[in-house]
Enzyme design. Structure first.
Site, PDB file in Angstrom:
ATOM      1  N   CYS A 147       0.830  -1.214   0.000  1.00 26.86           N
ATOM      2  CA  CYS A 147       0.000   0.000   0.000  1.00 26.86           C
ATOM      3  C   CYS A 147       0.859   1.256   0.000  1.00 26.86           C
ATOM      4  O   CYS A 147       0.488   2.281  -0.564  1.00 26.86           O
ATOM      5  CB  CYS A 147      -0.929  -0.003   1.203  1.00 26.86           C
ATOM      6  SG  CYS A 147      -0.067   0.133   2.792  1.00 26.86           S
ATOM      7  N   HIS A 279      -2.118   1.189   7.141  1.00 29.85           N
ATOM      8  CA  HIS A 279      -2.423   1.247   5.714  1.00 29.85           C
ATOM      9  C   HIS A 279      -2.140   2.655   5.195  1.00 29.85           C
ATOM     10  O   HIS A 279      -2.172   3.637   5.957  1.00 29.85           O
ATOM     11  CB  HIS A 279      -3.899   0.892   5.506  1.00 29.85           C
ATOM     12  CG  HIS A 279      -4.302   0.627   4.085  1.00 29.85           C
ATOM     13  ND1 HIS A 279      -3.508  -0.063   3.184  1.00 29.85           N
ATOM     14  CD2 HIS A 279      -5.446   0.962   3.400  1.00 29.85           C
ATOM     15  CE1 HIS A 279      -4.136  -0.149   2.023  1.00 29.85           C
ATOM     16  NE2 HIS A 279      -5.311   0.469   2.127  1.00 29.85           N
ATOM     17  N   ASN A 303      -8.550   4.100  -2.595  1.00 31.66           N
ATOM     18  CA  ASN A 303      -7.884   2.913  -2.048  1.00 31.66           C
ATOM     19  C   ASN A 303      -7.146   2.173  -3.160  1.00 31.66           C
ATOM     20  O   ASN A 303      -7.208   2.547  -4.339  1.00 31.66           O
ATOM     21  CB  ASN A 303      -8.920   2.006  -1.389  1.00 31.66           C
ATOM     22  CG  ASN A 303      -8.328   1.143  -0.290  1.00 31.66           C
ATOM     23  OD1 ASN A 303      -7.114   1.013  -0.168  1.00 31.66           O
ATOM     24  ND2 ASN A 303      -9.195   0.540   0.515  1.00 31.66           N
TER      25      ASN A 303
END
Length: 959
Positions: A147, A279, A303
């Site tokens: 991520c 994240h 995302n």
């Protein structure tokens, strides 16, 4: 059905509510285990701060269905405004979906905090997808914890779209392979490769989703950025301004509970507000007016889990959820106009007085024209965007003295109060205990107010020397009706609280110095509307519990005075004036900053004399020059740069929270204190340490609670080629001599846990210490105890220890932060109050699910003829990061002494218990002095529903 609270918490942690890819789900509750109904947290629609429950991501079909059904019930019970739907992300492990690993010291690659744009006019709604050419398609990181690479690329691609008006597809695999900032096991911001050599294209360097060797030299690098920056935590307007100008802001967040299953609507649950960040995503817009359970206002979040997650890969996230506002970064893609007409170091693009030098950019009336070129003060009042349980830092425009400390800024908190030095957006009970013992505070209407549900919070300056905060018709959380109160501060230190209207009775009103151990008696504020406060630690009144609120329509003035002076003694016609108390001044330090301080005397240090010292953000003092560089805080830099005193030499960030103060104790000594200052990007309670310099050259280092482990402590003569002597500082007794050209220091981290919490070190000029003096003959040796998770080992005491009427010659040392007598305790049952009270006779140091089997942790004991000390060193709670260090000494007299160092989690029991069936006990304030225990079945303090307050404390239990 009765719910098992401890079990659900373990399940939630095992399922991934931890820091990125460091979390392992298979240690205890694996996917092969049955996660039954009794393992899930109870659902209470009346509970404001819900528990996250198991994370909605697992390859186990049965467990996933049960978790999905559970979260559906939670959403329905709490009437949240988002939905969950099955998607591919839910079928993966949480460590595959995330991947944030925050380094303790990011060195030169750390994004530098950019100056805020105070007066930028921003729209109520902005969506970068709908502006200009829009944004690139949503990406999917797959089963790789990358991520961090996708978040870095997202910010760069958005900036290119904003500047160049074209959509590009940059390679995340190039960042994964070539940045050196992480792997599929996790990483951090990787903007460095976009400065040099520049980004690569996806078609030339396609994504594979696994770690490979770098092939940078085989591809072109057509896109470079000019710079990258960070935004102060919780600066909501700063985040919006960066999105507005640069297209996107990369942020860290906490993924837990139902987030992997998010399928649309506004995510407005508080379930992840206290889980660790794990994240990295991007924010690409906002909408101030969208309604949800928390009130109104939401971020548009991009995302990296593919288009089948959320709303085609995006989510609406309510302001103040999932810790999205704590770690913002952005990139400047192309150079800004470098013109600086007045040569004051601020380019014309950002200069509020373009032709008049003003490097400080001071703008007292916040009208966009700096004070240097605007001689007229314009009174103003501005609305402040605060969500529920929120906090914003605002400049006062003058130095405000509060309980002897001068502050130039104040934190305006949602819950009807102002704090100094650090904000308070926590969700704990708004109690008298919290009012008294945490940050210095002005309580206007201290209660669970929720500005996001209605009303307004405003601040302004009617004159240059006054500052006003208004809570206008703000309701309590979940209630109708509004509350209105105004707080006025003036430069003299006076405070006026005017209550215009209230809709309930439970409030605290008053002023508090704060700090551990602070106490005060209540006043009847309505009977005496003028109250002096400087001579007291707190002046306040609490309402509710039978005391109706009686201040409506009244103004209470707290004056900065200790009250009337005593009448002069007629037998002493010439009384001596009372000596002035030393004043403590707050230093305004940004991240990676340095400020000079005049000592008022000549300080001898390694053969030179200095009249001033530079106080640096990063937990150290230097002489001759300051040090605000962002380079790694390494032993090499400590040794060879400026002469330096390492207090907590690491990447501290006082701009995030905490405070740095200077106190001239007298004409011959000065103390610099780092109070509650966290490591950069880490947040949390921060670390506390101080250094006192004496004109004799004597140096005193004193340590309170310290979080994190990578620090250097000691003294350095500096200079090219300087070498040093490493010491075990905690083992030194008496003054430590320094002189000549030697450096004396200890390096913590990389296998060496920080062990100076609660200790004081004194360095005196003279001969340097022997680099390896060896232990004195009578120094007791330390013996390690090998303990697994949920383990127990017995050791012989060597004397008879009396405990609740019985004598014991051996003690069982248990993994879970406690000692027992007569039998060990290695059970995995709940570490709860019932078990503490009714099991074996027990000494609870930090009674919780500790796990000393983890790397870097240890348990040991040291014996003398009449005492034994058991030490838990850097031991984490099972399945969590962070670690706690404490020790307990049993004396043949029956006395028990606990010394608290760093404590990394809030839920513990501390105390002693006789044990046995039917035993009950007394909960006490362990900070109130020696605790007598022999006449009670148990004496203890339980933490969890309120903050742990024993960091750095020494507690003695006596018979």
């Amino acid at each position: 059905m009765k719910k098992n609270v401890i079990t659900w918490w373990v399940v939630a942690l095992a399922a991934g509510a931890l820091t990125g890819c460091q979390a392992t789900a298979g240690d205890r509750n694996t996917d092969d285990e049955d996660v039954g109904e009794s393992d899930l947290p109870p659902i209470d629609p009346g509970e404001k701060y819900i528990k996250p429950g198991p994370v909605l991501a697992t390859p186990d079909d049965g467990a996933r269905k049960e978790r999905f059904d559970y979260h559906q019930e939670v959403i329905a019970a709490h009437q949240f405004t988002y939905v969950i739907r099955d998607n591919p992300a839910m079928h993966m492990e949480i460590e595959e979906l995330t991947g944030l690993v925050i380094p303790e010291d990011a060195g030169e690659d750390k994004p530098k905090t950019q100056q805020s744009y105070k007066n930028m006019t921003l729209p109520a709604k902005w969506d970068s997808r709908e502006e200009g050419v829009g944004l690139p398609p949503i990406r999917n990181q797959g089963s790789c914890g990358s991520c961090w690479a996708f978040g870095s690329v997202a910010a760069v691609e958005a900036a290119i779209a904003m500047y160049d008006h074209q959509i590009v597809n940059l390679s995340e695999q190039f960042v994964l392979d070539c940045s050196g900032k992480g792997t599929c096991g996790g990483g951090y911001w990787a903007y460095n490769v976009f400065k040099s050599p520049g980004g690569a294209m996806e078609q030339e360097y396609p994504y594979t989703g696994y770690d490979m060797s770098c092939k940078s030299s085989k591809v072109s690098h057509p896109y470079k950025i000019e710079s990258y920056h960070s935004i102060a935590s919780n600066d909501r307007e700063g985040l919006k301004a960066a999105i507005y100008q640069h297209g996107a802001v990369g942020v860290t967040m906490s993924v837990c509970g139902s987030i992997p299953g998010y399928g649309g609507g506004v995510y407005d649950s508080t379930e992840c507000n206290w889980a660790q960040t794990n994240h990295i995503v991007a924010l690409v817009g906002w909408d101030d007016n969208v309604q949800h359970k928390k009130g109104k206002g939401a971020w548009i979040m991009r995302n990296s889990w593919g288009e089948k997650w959320g709303n085609k890969g995006y989510a609406l996230m309510a302001y103040g959820t999932a810790r999205l506002e704590e770690g913002g970064t952005y990139v400047v893609y192309k150079p800004e106009d470098p013109t600086d007409t007045d040569a004051d170091g601020v380019t014309d693009l950002h200069d509020n007085c373009k032709t008049t030098p003003n490097a400080d950019q001071a703008d007292l009336d916040e009208d966009g024209a700096g004070d240097a070129c605007d001689s007229t003060f314009d009174p103003f009042e501005k609305a402040l965007s605060l969500s529920d349980d929120d906090s914003r830092k605002v400049d006062l425009g003058f130095a405000f003295s509060f309980f002897g400390t001068a502050y130039t800024s104040v934190y305006i908190n949602s819950d009807g109060n102002l704090t100094f030095g650090q904000g308070d957006g926590q969700s704990e009970n708004r109690s008298v205990s919290r009012f008294l013992t945490l940050a210095p505070r002005i309580a206007a209407l201290y209660a669970d107010l929720n500005p996001s549900a209605g009303g307004k919070v405003l601040y302004g300056k009617p004159t240059p020397d006054t500052f006003v905060v208004k809570y206008d018709n703000v309701p309590l959380y979940g209630k109708s009706g509004g509350n209105s109160v105004t707080v006025k501060l003036d430069a003299s230190g006076n405070i006026a609280v005017t209550v215009l209207g209230v809709s309930a009775a439970d409030y605290v009103v008053g002023v508090s110095k704060g700090g551990q151990g602070n106490t005060a008696s209540e006043s009847d504020l309505s009977a005496q509307l003028s109250q002096p406060y400087a001579g007291s630690k707190a002046v306040f009144q609490s309402f509710g519990s039978g005391k109706p609120f009686d201040l409506t329509g009244k103004t209470v003035t707290f004056s900065a005075s200790a009250g009337p002076l005593p009448e002069p003694d007629p037998n002493d016609p010439e009384p001596q004036p009372k000596p002035e108390e030393p004043t403590e001044i707050t230093l305004s330090l940004g991240d990676d900053d340095s400020k000079p301080v005049e000592l008022g005397f000549s300080f001898p240090y390694f053969g030179a004399s200095y009249s001033k010292v530079y106080v640096n953000s990063d937990g150290n003092l230097t002489f001759g020059q300051g040090d605000g560089a962002t380079a790694e805080r390494s032993a090499s830099r400590f040794l060879t740069n400026a002469p330096r005193i390492g207090v907590l030499y690491g990447d501290l960030d006082p701009s995030s929270s905490g405070v740095v103060t200077v106190r001239h104790e007298d004409a011959e000594s000065v103390t610099i204190k780092y109070q509650g200052v966290p490591l950069w990007g880490q947040g949390g309670a921060g670390s506390t340490a101080s250094v006192t310099l004496h004109s004799s050259g004597k140096i005193t280092l004193a340590y309170g609670s310290v979080s994190g482990s990578s620090y250097i402590a000691g003294l350095s003569a500096g200079g090219s080629g300087n070498t040093g002597v490493t010491l075990d500082l905690s083992a030194q007794s008496g003054d430590i001599g320094y002189g000549g050209d030697k450096t004396l220091y200890e390096l913590f981290g990389k296998g060496k846990s920080f062990d100076l919490s609660g200790k004081t070190l004194v360095f005196s000029p003279g001969e340097s210490v022997d680099p390896d003096p060896g232990p004195a003959p009578d120094v007791p040796s330390e013996t390690s105890i090998s303990l697994a998770d949920d383990g127990s080992k017995s050791i012989a005491l060597g004397f008879s220890f009396p405990f609740f009427g019985k004598e014991y010659t051996q003690v069982y040392v248990n993994s879970d932060g406690n000692l027992t007598f007569g039998q060990g305790d290695s059970s995995t049952a709940d570490r709860n109050l019932s078990r503490f009270l009714t099991g074996a006779p027990r000494v609870a140091v930090l009674y919780a699910d500790l796990d000393p089997s983890k790397s870097g942790a240890g348990v040991s004991y040291t014996k003398t003829a009449s005492s034994v000390t058991i030490a838990y060193t850097a031991v984490p709670v099972w399945g969590q990061s962070g670690a706690s260090t404490v020790n307990v000494t049993l004396d043949a007299s029956g006395a028990i002494t606990m010394t608290m160092g760093v404590v990394a989690a809030p839920s513990f029991i501390v105390g002693v218990s006789k044990g046995g069936s039917g035993n009950s006990g007394q909960q006490v304030d362990l900070l109130s002095g020696d605790v007598h225990y022999d006449g009670n079945g148990a004496v203890y303090q339980s933490f969890g529903s309120f903050p742990f307050v024993l960091d750095g404390a020494k507690i003695t239990f006596v018979k």
